[in-house]
Write a protein that holds these residues in place. Structure first.
Motif, PDB file in Angstrom:
ATOM      1  N   LEU A   1      75.511   8.357  63.289  1.00 34.85           N
ATOM      2  CA  LEU A   1      75.786   8.602  64.700  1.00 34.85           C
ATOM      3  C   LEU A   1      74.507   8.946  65.463  1.00 34.85           C
ATOM      4  O   LEU A   1      74.283   8.446  66.570  1.00 34.85           O
ATOM      5  N   ALA A   2      73.672   9.791  64.874  1.00 33.65           N
ATOM      6  CA  ALA A   2      72.415  10.154  65.525  1.00 33.65           C
ATOM      7  C   ALA A   2      71.537   8.924  65.727  1.00 33.65           C
ATOM      8  O   ALA A   2      70.927   8.738  66.796  1.00 33.65           O
ATOM      9  N   ASN A   3      71.474   8.073  64.711  1.00 38.28           N
ATOM     10  CA  ASN A   3      70.670   6.843  64.824  1.00 38.28           C
ATOM     11  C   ASN A   3      71.213   5.927  65.916  1.00 38.28           C
ATOM     12  O   ASN A   3      70.445   5.352  66.698  1.00 38.28           O
ATOM     13  N   GLN A   4      72.536   5.792  65.956  1.00 34.73           N
ATOM     14  CA  GLN A   4      73.148   4.898  66.941  1.00 34.73           C
ATOM     15  C   GLN A   4      72.966   5.418  68.363  1.00 34.73           C
ATOM     16  O   GLN A   4      72.606   4.661  69.276  1.00 34.73           O
ATOM     17  N   PHE A   5      73.205   6.694  68.573  1.00 33.91           N
ATOM     18  CA  PHE A   5      73.010   7.273  69.903  1.00 33.91           C
ATOM     19  C   PHE A   5      71.557   7.118  70.348  1.00 33.91           C
ATOM     20  O   PHE A   5      71.270   6.766  71.496  1.00 33.91           O
ATOM     21  N   SER A   6      70.641   7.398  69.418  1.00 31.26           N
ATOM     22  CA  SER A   6      69.217   7.294  69.737  1.00 31.26           C
ATOM     23  C   SER A   6      68.816   5.860  70.073  1.00 31.26           C
ATOM     24  O   SER A   6      68.053   5.612  71.005  1.00 31.26           O
ATOM     25  N   SER A   7      69.367   4.888  69.329  1.00 31.39           N
ATOM     26  CA  SER A   7      69.017   3.483  69.555  1.00 31.39           C
ATOM     27  C   SER A   7      69.529   2.978  70.897  1.00 31.39           C
ATOM     28  O   SER A   7      69.014   2.003  71.434  1.00 31.39           O
ATOM     29  N   LYS A   8      70.548   3.651  71.448  1.00 24.70           N
ATOM     30  CA  LYS A   8      71.090   3.270  72.756  1.00 24.70           C
ATOM     31  C   LYS A   8      70.345   3.954  73.903  1.00 24.70           C
ATOM     32  O   LYS A   8      70.713   3.791  75.066  1.00 24.70           O
ATOM     33  N   GLY A   9      69.320   4.713  73.571  1.00 22.01           N
ATOM     34  CA  GLY A   9      68.501   5.324  74.602  1.00 22.01           C
ATOM     35  C   GLY A   9      68.840   6.757  74.950  1.00 22.01           C
ATOM     36  O   GLY A   9      68.240   7.338  75.863  1.00 22.01           O
ATOM     37  N   TYR A  10      69.791   7.368  74.234  1.00 23.94           N
ATOM     38  CA  TYR A  10      70.138   8.756  74.497  1.00 23.94           C
ATOM     39  C   TYR A  10      69.148   9.690  73.803  1.00 23.94           C
ATOM     40  O   TYR A  10      68.624   9.372  72.724  1.00 23.94           O
ATOM     41  N   ASP A  11      68.893  10.838  74.413  1.00 29.46           N
ATOM     42  CA  ASP A  11      68.092  11.873  73.770  1.00 29.46           C
ATOM     43  C   ASP A  11      68.996  12.632  72.806  1.00 29.46           C
ATOM     44  O   ASP A  11      70.033  13.161  73.207  1.00 29.46           O
ATOM     45  N   VAL A  12      68.592  12.697  71.548  1.00 31.97           N
ATOM     46  CA  VAL A  12      69.441  13.271  70.508  1.00 31.97           C
ATOM     47  C   VAL A  12      68.692  14.370  69.763  1.00 31.97           C
ATOM     48  O   VAL A  12      67.501  14.229  69.457  1.00 31.97           O
ATOM     49  N   ARG A  13      69.401  15.434  69.465  1.00 32.62           N
ATOM     50  CA  ARG A  13      68.906  16.469  68.567  1.00 32.62           C
ATOM     51  C   ARG A  13      70.036  16.853  67.616  1.00 32.62           C
ATOM     52  O   ARG A  13      71.192  16.942  68.030  1.00 32.62           O
ATOM     53  N   VAL A  14      69.678  17.057  66.362  1.00 34.18           N
ATOM     54  CA  VAL A  14      70.655  17.432  65.340  1.00 34.18           C
ATOM     55  C   VAL A  14      70.397  18.870  64.916  1.00 34.18           C
ATOM     56  O   VAL A  14      69.265  19.229  64.592  1.00 34.18           O
TER      57      VAL A  14
END
Length: 317
Positions: free
Chosen positions: A24-37
């Motif tokens: 999920l983190a990889n997918q969100f990040s690949s769509k241009g969202y800023d992600v932190r886990v």
């Protein structure tokens, strides 16, 4: 949009929840969202390989800092040690259910009652199977787990020289001992069959001793933990993936991974496993999740060690 994913466990730990949180983190990040886990899992120095921030074992002030940064909070399975501070924020809060909120005997302890109460706070609750929705939160939206289709696939020019493969943690609930017993019974009855066990866990020594006791070391191979291309190659070398769980699996990600690699699934008919396999499952290879029935079916030889599955899934459904 800034998304904080709360995941009690994460890479480098290995398991279904860890895989899904990373996916999920990889997918969100690949769509241009800023992600932190945010996670309680310790690091082994590989965090620089991720395209997003990973905050491990955050202290209270760090936890508030990250939640304040977020636009959306995604709690990937209830983890109150990380999510308790969200009560101070009025931000979109999603909770995804990946496992039962109950004890192994089905009873509810105070921890389970607290988690079910916690679900009321979420704007949206997602369950990875309809079985999980019915058991834990009837108003949940069912979104089945995806698998990594870019990794798990049928390899060309593969001869599938081995019969059965078991993939998962080596714990008593997964039923690996039943698979071993079945291999013994099959070979004893004149049906030559072999088994590969991929995974690690607290039951490994007991399982190895069982193999020695049954005198089938020639037919059973322990591969330990495999990941990435090594795991895909191993799955592609087998005809069947066997999932003889003696508890109801909430979903069954290994079923999708095995199917995607062309293995015919033999699975316990309980929980979310039938949903995970769905119409891609091979007819007649579901067994009631009951130890004697599982053992008898696997030992019967009422199936043919033949060609691999070809109608494997091609999407996250």
């Amino acid at each position: 949009m800034r998304i904080v994913i709360l995941s009690h466990v994460f890479s480098p730990d290995i398991g279904g929840l860890e895989i899904m949180s990373e996916f999920l983190a990889n997918q969100f990040s690949s769509k241009g969202y800023d992600v932190r886990v945010l996670t309680w899992s310790s690091s082994k120095g590989e965090d620089n390989s991720f395209n997003y921030g990973i905050i491990r074992k955050p202290k209270t002030m760090e936890l508030f800092k990250q939640l304040n940064w977020a636009d959306v909070i995604f709690e990937n399975n209830p983890c109150l040690r990380l999510s308790w501070a969200t009560i101070f924020y009025k931000k979109p809060h999603l909770i995804a259910l990946h496992t039962w909120i109950a004890r192994t005997n089905g009873k509810l302890a105070w921890q389970d009652l607290l988690k079910r109460l916690w679900l009321k706070k979420a704007n949206t609750v997602i369950a990875v199977s309809n079985a999980l929705r019915k058991n834990c939160w009837k108003d949940a939206i069912v979104i089945p787990n995806p698998y990594r289709s870019e990794l798990f696939k049928v390899l060309s020019n593969n001869k599938r020289s081995r019969d059965f493969v078991f993939l998962g943690r080596l714990v008593s609930d997964k039923g690996a001992h039943l698979a071993i017993q079945a291999i013994h019974n099959l070979n004893k009855s004149g049906i030559e069959a072999n088994l590969t066990l991929i995974g690690s866990g607290p039951e490994i020594e007991n399982l190895q001793n069982l193999v020695k006791k049954l005198d089938i070391t020639t037919y059973v191979n322990f591969k330990g933990t495999l990941q990435g291309d090594d795991l895909v190659k191993a799955l592609n070398n087998h005809k069947y993936i066997i999932i003889p769980s003696i508890w109801e699996e909430p979903f069954g990600l290994v079923a999708l991974e095995g199917l995607a690699c062309g293995c015919i699934p033999i699975a316990s008919n309980g929980g979310g496993l039938p949903e995970a396999i769905g119409k891609t499952g091979y007819p007649g290879l579901f067994i009631d999740y009951n130890p004697p029935l599982i053992s008898n079916f696997l030992s019967s030889g009422d199936y043919k060690l033949s060609s691999p599955q070809t109608n494997y899934p091609t999407s996250s459904s």
